[in-house]
Design a protein around this motif. Structure first.
Motif, short mmCIF file in Angstrom:
data_model
loop_
_atom_site.label_atom_id
_atom_site.label_comp_id
_atom_site.label_asym_id
_atom_site.label_seq_id
_atom_site.Cartn_x
_atom_site.Cartn_y
_atom_site.Cartn_z
N ALA A 105 0.61 -0.90 0.09
CA ALA A 105 -0.06 -0.01 0.13
C ALA A 105 1.17 1.39 -0.34
O ALA A 105 2.22 1.23 0.75
CB ALA A 105 -0.83 -0.06 1.03
N ASP A 106 0.31 2.61 -0.83
CA ASP A 106 1.22 3.71 -0.59
C ASP A 106 0.03 4.72 0.30
O ASP A 106 -0.90 4.58 0.16
CB ASP A 106 1.15 4.23 -2.22
N LYS A 107 1.11 5.20 1.49
CA LYS A 107 0.09 5.76 2.63
C LYS A 107 -0.10 6.92 1.67
O LYS A 107 -1.22 7.38 2.87
CB LYS A 107 1.00 6.21 3.82
N ASN A 108 0.42 7.66 1.02
CA ASN A 108 -0.15 9.44 0.53
C ASN A 108 -1.26 9.20 -0.08
O ASN A 108 -1.92 9.71 -0.06
CB ASN A 108 0.92 9.35 0.29
N SER A 109 -1.50 8.24 -0.72
CA SER A 109 -2.48 8.21 -1.34
C SER A 109 -4.22 7.04 -1.08
O SER A 109 -4.96 7.11 -1.47
CB SER A 109 -1.64 8.04 -2.91
N GLY A 110 -3.78 6.00 -0.73
CA GLY A 110 -4.38 5.02 0.21
C GLY A 110 -3.81 4.01 -1.55
O GLY A 110 -5.31 3.57 -1.00
N SER A 111 -3.63 4.43 -2.77
CA SER A 111 -3.72 3.13 -2.84
C SER A 111 -2.47 1.56 -2.48
O SER A 111 -2.67 2.15 -1.62
CB SER A 111 -3.17 3.60 -4.41
N ARG A 112 -3.70 0.42 -2.65
CA ARG A 112 -3.17 -0.61 -2.98
C ARG A 112 -2.96 -1.37 -3.75
O ARG A 112 -3.67 -1.46 -5.04
CB ARG A 112 -4.35 -1.32 -1.67
N VAL A 113 -1.87 -2.58 -3.90
CA VAL A 113 -1.66 -3.83 -4.93
C VAL A 113 -1.25 -4.91 -4.09
O VAL A 113 -1.56 -4.76 -3.33
CB VAL A 113 0.14 -3.13 -5.52
N GLN A 114 -2.19 -6.27 -5.47
CA GLN A 114 -1.36 -6.95 -4.95
C GLN A 114 -1.13 -7.89 -5.87
O GLN A 114 -1.43 -7.39 -7.57
CB GLN A 114 -3.07 -7.65 -4.07
N ILE A 115 0.00 -8.84 -5.97
CA ILE A 115 0.18 -9.17 -6.93
C ILE A 115 0.75 -10.51 -6.66
O ILE A 115 0.84 -11.06 -5.74
CB ILE A 115 1.81 -8.27 -7.89
N LYS A 116 0.77 -11.52 -8.27
CA LYS A 116 0.66 -13.05 -7.88
C LYS A 116 1.93 -13.28 -9.20
O LYS A 116 1.31 -12.89 -10.21
CB LYS A 116 0.21 -13.41 -7.65
N LEU A 117 2.36 -13.45 -8.94
CA LEU A 117 3.45 -13.69 -10.82
C LEU A 117 4.39 -14.84 -11.02
O LEU A 117 5.00 -15.88 -9.89
CB LEU A 117 4.57 -12.42 -10.09
N ASP A 118 3.96 -15.65 -11.51
CA ASP A 118 4.73 -17.17 -11.89
C ASP A 118 5.82 -17.02 -12.29
O ASP A 118 5.70 -16.11 -13.76
CB ASP A 118 3.63 -17.94 -12.31
N TYR A 119 7.27 -17.62 -12.41
CA TYR A 119 7.71 -17.50 -13.40
C TYR A 119 8.64 -19.38 -14.23
O TYR A 119 9.00 -19.94 -13.15
CB TYR A 119 8.88 -16.35 -13.41
N GLY A 165 -0.36 -11.19 -12.74
CA GLY A 165 -1.67 -11.15 -11.95
C GLY A 165 -1.72 -9.87 -11.41
O GLY A 165 -1.38 -10.12 -10.26
N VAL A 166 -1.64 -9.21 -11.26
CA VAL A 166 -2.25 -7.16 -10.61
C VAL A 166 -3.34 -7.10 -10.56
O VAL A 166 -4.18 -6.42 -11.58
CB VAL A 166 -0.99 -6.72 -11.47
N VAL A 167 -3.81 -6.40 -9.04
CA VAL A 167 -5.02 -5.59 -8.79
C VAL A 167 -4.16 -4.13 -8.10
O VAL A 167 -3.55 -4.82 -7.09
CB VAL A 167 -5.97 -7.27 -7.42
N LEU A 168 -4.47 -3.51 -8.72
CA LEU A 168 -4.29 -2.01 -8.31
C LEU A 168 -5.57 -1.49 -7.91
O LEU A 168 -6.85 -1.73 -8.51
CB LEU A 168 -3.77 -1.23 -9.74
N SER A 169 -5.77 -1.18 -7.00
CA SER A 169 -7.04 -0.18 -6.25
C SER A 169 -6.07 1.01 -5.76
O SER A 169 -5.79 1.11 -4.97
CB SER A 169 -7.66 -0.96 -5.16
N GLY A 170 -8.04 2.09 -5.70
CA GLY A 170 -7.36 3.30 -4.63
C GLY A 170 -7.12 4.65 -6.24
O GLY A 170 -7.48 3.97 -7.34
N PRO A 171 -6.74 5.99 -5.53
CA PRO A 171 -6.64 7.07 -6.75
C PRO A 171 -5.60 6.29 -8.30
O PRO A 171 -6.25 6.62 -8.49
CB PRO A 171 -6.19 8.07 -5.84
#
Length: 199
Positions: free
Chosen positions: A82-96, A114-120
């Motif tokens: 999470a980014d404290k300033n904007s309140g944005s959050r990210v989740q990631i699942k990476l396979d290689y 697979g990336v999920v980005l939420s917030g501003p």
């Protein structure tokens, strides 16, 4: 969103696997990435991803878990931040997964994330350009990794037994700047459409 990328380096699979198993080495090659802490077995990490989008700066802090399949030369990274300033959050699942190419002289690594980005800041993770932006980041990472191997090769001329992981990590790859990457993507598209004479 799903991101798919591949990159190839001119090293055998065992050498590339050793390098990619070094979390701090990998982070030093990724623009904006910084490792805060790594568990002794390198299976749990805490880190930061710094980015600047125009006048907006963000620093996503979070934790992740690394799983490796030594026999299959493949693995995964899963985490959230999470980014404290904007309140944005990210989740990631990476396979290689790594595979030998060019008769074993090179190694190609395939990535599915697979990336999920939420917030501003979620607006910057939408659209068809995201894979092209990811391709630009992958190119930067690959170039930095090749520089790493070149440094190792130079060191081996003095100590032939020196392992990859024993080399000091290169300097940080710098801040991630998506807008600069986007401009590079748009320029590449323009050149593909109208030819290099339009540059």
């Amino acid at each position: 969103m799903e991101i798919r990328q591949k990159f190839t380096v001119e090293q055998d699979i065992a050498t590339v696997w050793t390098a990619l198993s070094d979390i701090r080495l990998v982070a030093s090659c990724v623009p904006g990435a910084e490792i805060v802490s790594v568990s002794d077995d390198q299976s749990e990490i805490e880190g930061l991803m710094r980015t600047r989008i125009g006048p907006i700066s963000a620093a996503f802090g979070g934790r992740g878990k690394v799983v490796r399949d030594e026999a299959g030369y493949k693995g995964s990274v899963e985490g959230a931040g999470a980014d404290k300033n904007s309140g944005s959050r990210v989740q990631i699942k990476l396979d290689y997964e790594l595979e030998p190419t060019d008769g074993g002289k090179s190694t190609t690594t395939s990535i599915v994330a697979g990336v999920v980005l939420s917030g501003p800041l979620a607006q910057f993770g939408k659209g068809a350009l995201i894979n092209e932006i990811a391709a630009q980041i992958t190119q930067q990472f690959t170039a930095n990794l090749r520089q790493r191997f070149a440094a190792v090769a130079a060191a081996k001329t003095q100590d032939p037994q020196a392992p990859v992981a024993a080399m000091p990590p290169p300097a940080s790859a710098g801040e991630l700047r998506p807008l600069q990457i986007l401009l590079a993507v748009l320029k590449a598209r323009f050149l593909r459409l109208f030819g290099s004479t339009a540059a």
